[in-house]
Design a protein around this motif. Structure first.
Motif, PDB file in Angstrom:
ATOM      1  N   GLY A 181      -6.481  -7.375  53.432  1.00  0.00           N
ATOM      2  CA  GLY A 181      -7.376  -7.256  52.280  1.00  0.00           C
ATOM      3  C   GLY A 181      -6.677  -6.601  51.100  1.00  0.00           C
ATOM      4  O   GLY A 181      -5.684  -5.888  51.265  1.00  0.00           O
ATOM      5  N   THR A 182      -7.194  -6.860  49.917  1.00  0.00           N
ATOM      6  CA  THR A 182      -6.671  -6.259  48.694  1.00  0.00           C
ATOM      7  C   THR A 182      -7.661  -5.214  48.185  1.00  0.00           C
ATOM      8  O   THR A 182      -8.841  -5.515  47.979  1.00  0.00           O
ATOM      9  N   VAL A 183      -7.179  -3.999  48.020  1.00  0.00           N
ATOM     10  CA  VAL A 183      -7.987  -2.942  47.421  1.00  0.00           C
ATOM     11  C   VAL A 183      -7.889  -3.114  45.911  1.00  0.00           C
ATOM     12  O   VAL A 183      -6.792  -3.091  45.348  1.00  0.00           O
ATOM     13  N   HIS A 184      -9.027  -3.304  45.253  1.00  0.00           N
ATOM     14  CA  HIS A 184      -8.983  -3.581  43.814  1.00  0.00           C
ATOM     15  C   HIS A 184     -10.204  -3.008  43.098  1.00  0.00           C
ATOM     16  O   HIS A 184     -11.222  -2.709  43.725  1.00  0.00           O
ATOM     17  N   LEU A 185     -10.051  -2.862  41.800  1.00  0.00           N
ATOM     18  CA  LEU A 185     -11.136  -2.413  40.943  1.00  0.00           C
ATOM     19  C   LEU A 185     -11.717  -3.610  40.205  1.00  0.00           C
ATOM     20  O   LEU A 185     -10.989  -4.532  39.840  1.00  0.00           O
ATOM     21  N   VAL A 186     -13.020  -3.587  39.980  1.00  0.00           N
ATOM     22  CA  VAL A 186     -13.658  -4.584  39.119  1.00  0.00           C
ATOM     23  C   VAL A 186     -14.497  -3.857  38.080  1.00  0.00           C
ATOM     24  O   VAL A 186     -15.129  -2.843  38.366  1.00  0.00           O
ATOM     25  N   PHE A 187     -14.468  -4.381  36.869  1.00  0.00           N
ATOM     26  CA  PHE A 187     -15.266  -3.820  35.784  1.00  0.00           C
ATOM     27  C   PHE A 187     -15.581  -4.948  34.815  1.00  0.00           C
ATOM     28  O   PHE A 187     -14.933  -6.000  34.824  1.00  0.00           O
ATOM     29  N   THR A 188     -16.598  -4.763  33.966  1.00  0.00           N
ATOM     30  CA  THR A 188     -17.121  -5.879  33.180  1.00  0.00           C
ATOM     31  C   THR A 188     -16.427  -6.084  31.849  1.00  0.00           C
ATOM     32  O   THR A 188     -16.370  -7.199  31.353  1.00  0.00           O
ATOM     33  N   SER A 189     -15.915  -5.036  31.239  1.00  0.00           N
ATOM     34  CA  SER A 189     -15.348  -5.171  29.896  1.00  0.00           C
ATOM     35  C   SER A 189     -13.874  -5.524  29.956  1.00  0.00           C
ATOM     36  O   SER A 189     -13.106  -4.933  30.709  1.00  0.00           O
ATOM     37  N   ARG A 190     -13.470  -6.483  29.154  1.00  0.00           N
ATOM     38  CA  ARG A 190     -12.051  -6.831  29.063  1.00  0.00           C
ATOM     39  C   ARG A 190     -11.369  -6.028  27.953  1.00  0.00           C
ATOM     40  O   ARG A 190     -10.154  -5.898  27.935  1.00  0.00           O
ATOM     41  N   ARG A 191     -12.136  -5.542  27.024  1.00  0.00           N
ATOM     42  CA  ARG A 191     -11.553  -4.753  25.940  1.00  0.00           C
ATOM     43  C   ARG A 191     -12.583  -3.723  25.479  1.00  0.00           C
ATOM     44  O   ARG A 191     -13.764  -3.851  25.735  1.00  0.00           O
ATOM     45  N   GLY A 192     -12.114  -2.708  24.806  1.00  0.00           N
ATOM     46  CA  GLY A 192     -13.020  -1.706  24.276  1.00  0.00           C
ATOM     47  C   GLY A 192     -13.733  -0.883  25.331  1.00  0.00           C
ATOM     48  O   GLY A 192     -14.890  -0.501  25.152  1.00  0.00           O
ATOM     49  N   LEU A 193     -13.065  -0.596  26.439  1.00  0.00           N
ATOM     50  CA  LEU A 193     -13.684   0.233  27.475  1.00  0.00           C
ATOM     51  C   LEU A 193     -13.964   1.637  26.938  1.00  0.00           C
ATOM     52  O   LEU A 193     -13.135   2.199  26.221  1.00  0.00           O
ATOM     53  N   PRO A 194     -15.105   2.227  27.289  1.00  0.00           N
ATOM     54  CA  PRO A 194     -15.340   3.616  26.912  1.00  0.00           C
ATOM     55  C   PRO A 194     -14.221   4.497  27.463  1.00  0.00           C
ATOM     56  O   PRO A 194     -13.748   4.273  28.590  1.00  0.00           O
ATOM     57  N   PRO A 195     -13.770   5.490  26.719  1.00  0.00           N
ATOM     58  CA  PRO A 195     -12.651   6.337  27.159  1.00  0.00           C
ATOM     59  C   PRO A 195     -12.790   6.916  28.560  1.00  0.00           C
ATOM     60  O   PRO A 195     -11.814   6.903  29.321  1.00  0.00           O
ATOM     61  N   PRO A 196     -13.973   7.435  28.985  1.00  0.00           N
ATOM     62  CA  PRO A 196     -14.034   7.987  30.342  1.00  0.00           C
ATOM     63  C   PRO A 196     -13.864   6.921  31.424  1.00  0.00           C
ATOM     64  O   PRO A 196     -13.294   7.195  32.479  1.00  0.00           O
ATOM     65  N   VAL A 197     -14.340   5.705  31.156  1.00  0.00           N
ATOM     66  CA  VAL A 197     -14.177   4.610  32.116  1.00  0.00           C
ATOM     67  C   VAL A 197     -12.708   4.213  32.212  1.00  0.00           C
ATOM     68  O   VAL A 197     -12.148   4.053  33.303  1.00  0.00           O
ATOM     69  N   SER A 198     -12.086   4.072  31.067  1.00  0.00           N
ATOM     70  CA  SER A 198     -10.667   3.721  31.035  1.00  0.00           C
ATOM     71  C   SER A 198      -9.831   4.798  31.722  1.00  0.00           C
ATOM     72  O   SER A 198      -8.878   4.494  32.458  1.00  0.00           O
ATOM     73  N   ALA A 199     -10.193   6.058  31.514  1.00  0.00           N
ATOM     74  CA  ALA A 199      -9.452   7.165  32.125  1.00  0.00           C
ATOM     75  C   ALA A 199      -9.573   7.127  33.649  1.00  0.00           C
ATOM     76  O   ALA A 199      -8.598   7.368  34.371  1.00  0.00           O
ATOM     77  N   LEU A 200     -10.771   6.817  34.165  1.00  0.00           N
ATOM     78  CA  LEU A 200     -10.958   6.755  35.616  1.00  0.00           C
ATOM     79  C   LEU A 200     -10.155   5.595  36.211  1.00  0.00           C
ATOM     80  O   LEU A 200      -9.509   5.747  37.256  1.00  0.00           O
ATOM     81  N   ILE A 201     -10.168   4.446  35.556  1.00  0.00           N
ATOM     82  CA  ILE A 201      -9.413   3.288  36.044  1.00  0.00           C
ATOM     83  C   ILE A 201      -7.929   3.626  36.125  1.00  0.00           C
ATOM     84  O   ILE A 201      -7.264   3.349  37.132  1.00  0.00           O
TER      85      ILE A 201
END
Length: 302
Positions: A267-287
């Motif tokens: 299996g592949t451990v991966h992240l999924v999120f909805t925005s391709r650009r303009g992520l809120p800073p706290p979301v981008s920081a967690l990723i």
């Protein structure tokens, strides 16, 4: 010009499939949402939703309007993110979904993230079910799949590989001896991560990429890998566990790798999120934080 709040309430009602469920998610009275959507319909001069005491359905024109409203809401979030990015330290709330079996190795990683970003609040949804990021307002989800998500609305970022292997306590390992074929699993109690009632099926890959479907009645079925590991250590049967979950127990001898030529598909451990650009800073920081630390944590085991 339409009130953006009315557009927001309309999209939430559609996303949650009704006024009551949207009201609970938003902590707003159902009557308020109904009133705001009715006002929007009056201003537009069209019926967006068909609703009665027993039925809720979006109209054809309502669906087209909803699709455009989603784009509007996404642009509003990007505009807010652009402003937040100029304000230095990330701040705000991030909703993060993670499988139960990965919570233990992620605990120190998430703690380190919050220590590094004291103005960020983290809401963790620990569940083995597949969450709907939009309907449940989840910013980032960590998943383990044999094939990556292909939903065009989601962005995927791969982090690491994970393999499930067969393990047992020393006593059961000795009874199995040098067995090489999976049919032997029909003669021993099994410990399985299924949450469904009844018989379970393990899909395994063996020598020469040969596949086998092992049907069995688990002695213990539990969605928590760590509970299954401890049951295996206690000598209750054979478990199919991610290698990172049992790595320490294997090194100490509390568990033994049985039928080593067989394993579940990687299996592949991966992240999924909805925005391709303009992520809120706290979301981008967690990723970014998860991308830096998850692979090493899984390689070390716990």
């Amino acid at each position: 010009m339409q009130d953006l709040n009315d557009l927001f309430f309309f999209t939430e009602v559609v996303a949650h499939g009704g006024f009551a469920s949207a009201g609970r998610a938003l902590r707003q009275p159902k009557s308020k949402l109904s009133r705001r959507v009715a006002r929007l319909e009056e201003q537009l001069g069209v019926r967006l939703l068909e609703r009665s005491s027993r039925r809720f359905r979006i109209t054809e024109v309502g669906q087209a309007f909803y699709d455009h409203c989603q784009n509007v809401m996404a642009e509003v979030k990007r505009a807010e993110a652009a402003v937040a990015a100029t304000q230095g330290e990330p701040h705000g709330t991030v909703r993060f979904s993670c499988p139960l079996g990965l919570m233990v190795p992620l605990t120190d990683i998430l703690t380190g993230f919050m220590e590094r970003h004291p103005r960020v609040n983290l809401q963790v949804v620990a569940t083995n079910r597949r969450v709907d990021l939009i309907a449940e307002r989840v910013d980032v989800a960590l998943r383990v799949r044999t094939s990556l998500d292909t939903d065009a609305t989601l962005t995927v970022r791969s982090l690491a590989k994970s393999r499930r292997i067969l393990v047992a306590g020393p006593a059961w390992a000795e009874r199995l001896g040098g067995a090489k074929e999976v049919e032997v699993l029909g003669e021993v109690p099994t410990l399985s991560p299924t949450e469904q009632e009844g018989r379970d099926v393990w899909e395994l890959i063996g020598p020469g990429e040969r596949g086998a479907s092992v049907r069995h009645q688990p002695r213990m079925a539990c969605g928590d890998f760590h509970a299954l590991r401890e049951a295996a250590v206690a000598g209750l049967g054979v478990a199919l566990l991610p290698d990172h979950v049992c790595a320490t127990a294997l090194r100490s001898g509390r568990l033994v790798h049985v039928l080593p030529d067989w394993h579940a598909p990687e299996g592949t451990v991966h992240l999924v999120f909805t925005s391709r650009r303009g992520l809120p800073p706290p979301v981008s920081a967690l990723i970014d934080h998860l991308a830096r630390h998850v692979r090493a944590a899984l390689m070390l085991g716990e």
